[in-house]
Scaffold this motif. Sequence first.
Motif, PDB file in Angstrom:
ATOM      1  N   GLY A  17       0.961  -1.176  -0.060  1.00 10.02           N
ATOM      2  CA  GLY A  17      -0.046  -0.134  -0.046  1.00 10.02           C
ATOM      3  C   GLY A  17       0.927   1.217  -0.116  1.00 10.02           C
ATOM      4  N   MET A  18       1.935   1.294   0.575  1.00  9.98           N
ATOM      5  CA  MET A  18       2.798   2.427   0.764  1.00  9.98           C
ATOM      6  C   MET A  18       3.400   3.203  -0.580  1.00  9.98           C
ATOM      7  SD  MET A  18       3.830   4.500   3.011  1.00  9.98           S
ATOM      8  CE  MET A  18       3.570   3.681   4.195  1.00  9.98           C
ATOM      9  N   PRO A  19       3.642   2.574  -1.518  1.00  9.35           N
ATOM     10  CA  PRO A  19       4.070   3.085  -2.706  1.00  9.35           C
ATOM     11  C   PRO A  19       2.953   3.841  -3.448  1.00  9.35           C
ATOM     12  CG  PRO A  19       4.565   0.825  -3.194  1.00  9.35           C
ATOM     13  CD  PRO A  19       4.196   1.213  -1.702  1.00  9.35           C
ATOM     14  N   HIS A  20       1.949   3.132  -3.566  1.00 11.10           N
ATOM     15  CA  HIS A  20       0.393   3.552  -3.908  1.00 11.10           C
ATOM     16  C   HIS A  20      -0.074   4.747  -3.292  1.00 11.10           C
ATOM     17  CE1 HIS A  20       0.415   0.194  -6.832  1.00 11.10           C
ATOM     18  NE2 HIS A  20       0.740  -0.661  -5.934  1.00 11.10           N
ATOM     19  N   PHE A  21       0.010   4.591  -1.947  1.00  8.95           N
ATOM     20  CA  PHE A  21      -0.567   5.895  -1.302  1.00  8.95           C
ATOM     21  C   PHE A  21       0.465   7.002  -1.547  1.00  8.95           C
ATOM     22  CE2 PHE A  21      -0.224   8.163   2.623  1.00  8.95           C
ATOM     23  CZ  PHE A  21      -1.900   8.647   2.774  1.00  8.95           C
ATOM     24  N   ILE A  22       1.579   6.913  -1.549  1.00 11.27           N
ATOM     25  CA  ILE A  22       2.615   7.838  -1.644  1.00 11.27           C
ATOM     26  C   ILE A  22       2.486   8.548  -3.036  1.00 11.27           C
ATOM     27  CG2 ILE A  22       5.076   8.520  -1.856  1.00 11.27           C
ATOM     28  CD1 ILE A  22       5.613   6.573   0.324  1.00 11.27           C
ATOM     29  N   ILE A  49      -7.062   1.008   0.491  1.00  8.90           N
ATOM     30  CA  ILE A  49      -7.478  -0.329   0.481  1.00  8.90           C
ATOM     31  C   ILE A  49      -6.527  -1.445   1.136  1.00  8.90           C
ATOM     32  CG2 ILE A  49      -8.348  -2.583  -1.006  1.00  8.90           C
ATOM     33  CD1 ILE A  49      -9.694  -0.280  -2.641  1.00  8.90           C
ATOM     34  N   ASN A  50      -5.156  -1.413   0.557  1.00 13.93           N
ATOM     35  CA  ASN A  50      -4.246  -2.081   1.221  1.00 13.93           C
ATOM     36  C   ASN A  50      -4.112  -2.179   2.771  1.00 13.93           C
ATOM     37  OD1 ASN A  50      -2.239  -4.042  -0.807  1.00 13.93           O
ATOM     38  ND2 ASN A  50      -3.247  -2.289  -2.025  1.00 13.93           N
TER      39      ASN A  50
END
Length: 93
Positions: A17-22, A49-50
């Motif tokens: 989830g972290m790279p998508h959120f960033i 979502i992750n």
Amino acid sequence: MEFSVWHVVIGFFFSNGMPHFIAGAAGKRFRSPLGANSTARVNLVWGLINFALGTALVLWQSPTPDWQSFLLAYWLVVAMFGFGMSHFKGDDF
């Protein structure tokens, strides 16, 4: 501490989830399961979502005070980063 497949799955969701959120919070396009050039909003939602799935698995599999403290700190950092990202945006966004 013993090895648990659930902890590996939980770690996968938080890490993925972290790279998508960033990327989403930064307003950048980034690859997601929904396409190679997904919009920032899609990536932000995919990251959240992750995070939500990881959180649900923690609460289901390991609802101990240690994990609850981890979740509290994790979601505080996500919220601070998400709401504070606008202060770091430059002219190129």
